[in-house]
Design an enzyme around this catalytic site. Structure first.
Site, PDB file in Angstrom:
ATOM      1  N   GLY A 152       5.593  11.113  -3.953  1.00 36.14           N
ATOM      2  CA  GLY A 152       5.042   9.835  -4.390  1.00 36.14           C
ATOM      3  C   GLY A 152       6.068   9.049  -5.204  1.00 36.14           C
ATOM      4  O   GLY A 152       6.238   7.836  -5.023  1.00 36.14           O
TER       5      GLY A 152
ATOM      6  N   CYS B 113       0.855  -1.188   0.000  1.00 36.69           N
ATOM      7  CA  CYS B 113       0.000   0.000   0.000  1.00 36.69           C
ATOM      8  C   CYS B 113       0.889   1.235   0.000  1.00 36.69           C
ATOM      9  O   CYS B 113       1.964   1.240   0.619  1.00 36.69           O
ATOM     10  CB  CYS B 113      -0.894  -0.010   1.235  1.00 36.69           C
ATOM     11  N   ILE B 114       0.477   2.278  -0.703  1.00 36.50           N
ATOM     12  CA  ILE B 114       1.280   3.500  -0.783  1.00 36.50           C
ATOM     13  C   ILE B 114       0.360   4.713  -0.716  1.00 36.50           C
ATOM     14  O   ILE B 114      -0.741   4.714  -1.269  1.00 36.50           O
ATOM     15  CB  ILE B 114       2.113   3.520  -2.087  1.00 36.50           C
ATOM     16  N   LEU B 115       0.796   5.734  -0.008  1.00 39.73           N
ATOM     17  CA  LEU B 115       0.013   6.970   0.127  1.00 39.73           C
ATOM     18  C   LEU B 115       0.921   8.163   0.354  1.00 39.73           C
ATOM     19  O   LEU B 115       1.836   8.109   1.186  1.00 39.73           O
ATOM     20  CB  LEU B 115      -0.962   6.871   1.304  1.00 39.73           C
TER      21      LEU B 115
ATOM     22  N   GLY C  81       6.683  15.576  -5.610  1.00 44.19           N
ATOM     23  CA  GLY C  81       7.667  14.559  -5.950  1.00 44.19           C
ATOM     24  C   GLY C  81       7.845  13.470  -4.921  1.00 44.19           C
ATOM     25  O   GLY C  81       8.675  12.570  -5.095  1.00 44.19           O
TER      26      GLY C  81
ATOM     27  N   GLU D 277       1.931  -4.807  -5.216  1.00 37.12           N
ATOM     28  CA  GLU D 277       0.780  -5.699  -5.067  1.00 37.12           C
ATOM     29  C   GLU D 277      -0.336  -5.282  -6.005  1.00 37.12           C
ATOM     30  O   GLU D 277      -0.606  -4.094  -6.197  1.00 37.12           O
ATOM     31  CB  GLU D 277       0.309  -5.668  -3.604  1.00 37.12           C
TER      32      GLU D 277
END
Length: 447
Positions: free
Chosen positions: A318, A305-307, A316, A339
């Site tokens: 992200g 998961c990424i936020l 920049g 994932e």
């Protein structure tokens, strides 16, 4: 007599500390860990609703009705009614009903509450078969094409109404985008106040202020594994073990879900490592975003998961989070991939990273002829991701049973320019990190 004095002392202590009991958020109980029901998710019984006709339209509007509604720019756009609730005057004041609506041309994160004052009732159409209509929509929903339709409908039913509308984190107040299953006692709050260092959350600003006066931690828990300066800012990464810092990681998931539509909220965070990115100044470490990864992924995932928090987007960070996940893969010596499924925005971000990394190597004339396997070993990008990226760029041909890379210099330059900048760059020499060792963890567990 001694017993009476002891009781009196206990009563005095209880009164003295009463104000402070609100400061600390209690550790979630088992009952609290169940996703709470979104506000307004229960439809009022139809026989309790008193209909009134305005311009030939029955008010209140039915759930599933479509009508044109005014947006922030003053223009009228088609919307669909997702939920409704009576206003201050109750069910007999039909004009005061509020409607939670979805703007058909916009993302779900822009769903909001409106009244009939914002609507053009002459365009209203009551939905007699809403389920059929929504099913047809999902069949053509490219953003969620990789999701199971039944699971998608169930997800949207549970999360259709945002429960928390705003959060305050440090110096930033942010409008939320989606529903998040906070414990039931918090679901009636329109705004929550987060401690930016511990991620404890509170109903009132006064509770947060008392908490801050007592806290002595000005950075996330865990180990600082990276720090560098870029663009006049100091950035740092912390590695946090979900098993060791369970409450912090669960609170991070609660916060993240407010800005991620299809994130699965893991209450069992023991199996994950969290990498939290912070901006550093004289006040402390301020959370910018994070990504998580499984400690042991059988599928080879290097990111779950990424936020990037809305207050820090378009700076920049992200791209930095994605790049950092691959630097960890290089350190591990393992090929990695995010994932699945990826959201539409996630795919764009990753494809941009893959394009910059792959074409930077292909552009280097000093290198010998590169195969897809060579590219994977250099970048730790999975071969399937390399093939899909080069095919998307029309730089890959399939000849005589094998893939052939066809990359003319001018075409590489064109695609590199279109891919944009690398964002805040990661300096691998500043990474001080030892990969997670499952065998060592198991040995420690057994004692």
């Amino acid at each position: 007599m001694a017993a009476e004095k002891e009781d009196t002392k206990k009563e005095a202590d209880a009164k003295a500390t009463k104000a402070e009991k609100d400061d600390v958020k209690p550790e979630p109980k088992d009952d609290d860990k169940k996703p709470s029901e979104p506000l307004g998710s229960k439809k009022p019984p139809e026989d309790d609703v008193i209909k009134k006709s305005i311009d030939g339209v029955g008010i209140p509007l039915d759930i599933g009705a479509t009508v044109k509604c005014r947006w922030r720019d003053g223009q009228m756009y088609p919307i669909r009614v997702i939920e409704r609730r009576a206003g201050p005057g109750g069910k007999e004041a039909q004009e005061e009903y509020e409607y939670y609506v979805h703007y058909e041309q916009f993302n779900r994160r822009l769903d909001t509450w409106v009244t009939i004052a914002d609507m053009d009732l002459s365009t209203a159409e009551q939905d007699e078969d809403g389920k059929k209509k929504r099913k047809a929509e999902h069949e053509h929903d490219e953003e969620h094409a990789e999701f199971d339709p039944n699971a998608l409908r169930e997800h949207e039913e549970v999360t259709k109404v945002r429960n928390i509308l705003k959060v305050e984190l440090g110096r930033h107040e942010m409008d939320t985008w989606y529903f998040s299953p906070f414990p039931p006692e918090y679901t009636t709050c329109k705004k929550l106040f987060f401690c930016e260092f511990t991620l404890n959350f509170f109903k009132r600003k006064e509770q947060l202020q008392r908490h801050l006066r007592k806290t002595e931690m000005y950075h996330p828990p865990g180990d600082e594994i990276y720090r560098s300066e870029s663009r006049g800012k100091t950035a740092a990464f912390f590695e946090i073990d979900g098993k060791k810092e369970k409450i912090f990681c669960q609170n991070l998931c609660y916060l993240a879900k407010l800005f991620l539509d299809h994130k699965t909220l893991y209450y069992d965070v023991d199996l994950f490592l969290f990498y939290v990115l912070c901006e550093v100044d004289e006040r402390g470490y301020h959370i910018v975003g994070y990504f998580s990864k499984e400690k042991c992924s059988e599928e080879g995932y290097n990111l779950a998961c990424i936020l990037t928090l809305p207050a820090y987007q378009r700076k920049g960070y992200g791209k930095m989070l994605i790049s950092f996940s691959y630097e960890l893969s290089k350190k591990e010596g393992k090929v990695g991939t995010p994932e699945r499924p990826l959201s539409d925005l996630g795919l764009v971000s990753y494809r941009g990273y893959w394009t910059r990394e792959l074409l930077a190597i292909l552009k280097d004339e000093s290198r010998a002829v590169m195969s897809i396997k060579d590219l994977s070993e250099l970048t730790m990008i999975k071969t399937e991701d390399i093939i899909s990226t080069l095919q998307h760029l029309n730089l890959l041909a399939y000849q005589k049973g094998a893939y052939v890379i066809c990359a003319a210099p001018e075409l590489i330059e064109k695609h590199l320019k279109a891919a944009g900048s690398a964002g805040v760059e990661v300096d691998p020499t500043k990474l001080i990190w030892t990969p997670y060792n499952a065998e060592k963890e198991y040995a420690n567990f057994r004692g």
